[in-house]
Design an enzyme around this catalytic site. Structure first.
Site, PDB file in Angstrom:
ATOM      1  CG  HIS A  68     108.523 -63.601 -69.904  1.00  0.00           C
ATOM      2  ND1 HIS A  68     109.681 -63.526 -70.669  1.00  0.00           N
ATOM      3  CD2 HIS A  68     108.217 -64.913 -69.826  1.00  0.00           C
ATOM      4  CE1 HIS A  68     110.027 -64.740 -71.051  1.00  0.00           C
ATOM      5  NE2 HIS A  68     109.167 -65.595 -70.549  1.00  0.00           N
ATOM      6  CB  THR A  69     106.904 -63.332 -63.965  1.00  0.00           C
ATOM      7  OG1 THR A  69     106.546 -64.383 -63.068  1.00  0.00           O
ATOM      8  CG2 THR A  69     106.402 -61.996 -63.425  1.00  0.00           C
TER       9      THR A  69
END
Length: 156
Positions: A68-69
């Site tokens: 995730h980012t």
């Protein structure tokens, strides 16, 4: 049935992929799909995911990872789901290679939204019955139905 309500997931972002090339290649693939499906910059996505992985693996065990980012170009959480034909080493907590990957891309300013979406995905992928269905699904359409709200509509 549990669905991941807070994450937009386009059917084109649900894919079966080879597992060749390792973790870096998987992050690059996620970047390409993010560009194709959500018009995001592929390299920005890859770099953001790689930076998060450098802090500690998002492989949380049982052959599952949730890279995730956060990105400036988003106004809501979007997802990309990959089922790999060959699991790849992901530096997971349990040391097992990863075969199911649900990438979460969130708005840069969406702190609470990001955490809620991450928690939803994590709960969803902790369900052994659901994971077995995802591993055994017959292709993109079947995977998408399992991952999307269409399941609720069909049950109604």
């Amino acid at each position: 049935m549990m669905t991941i309500m807070s994450v937009r997931l386009d059917i084109a972002a649900v894919r079966d992929c080879p597992g060749d090339g390792g973790k870096d290649e998987i992050l690059r693939t996620i970047g390409k799909i993010a560009h194709e499906c959500y018009q995001l910059d592929a390299e920005t996505v890859r770099a953001g995911l790689a930076a998060r992985e450098a802090l500690g693996s998002t492989g949380f065990g049982r052959e599952i990872a949730i890279p995730h980012t956060k990105l400036d170009d988003l106004d809501r959480c979007v997802g990309i789901f990959l089922r790999l034909s060959e699991p790849v080493a992901f530096d997971s907590q349990d040391g097992k290679p990863v075969g199911l990957i649900f990438a979460l891309l969130s708005p840069a300013k969406g702190g609470v939204e990001h955490l809620q979406a991450l928690a939803e995905i994590s709960r969803f992928l902790r369900d052994d019955n659901m994971v077995a269905k995802l591993r055994g699904a017959s292709g993109q359409d079947a995977l998408y139905v399992l991952l999307s709200k269409q399941r609720e509509r069909r049950a109604a």
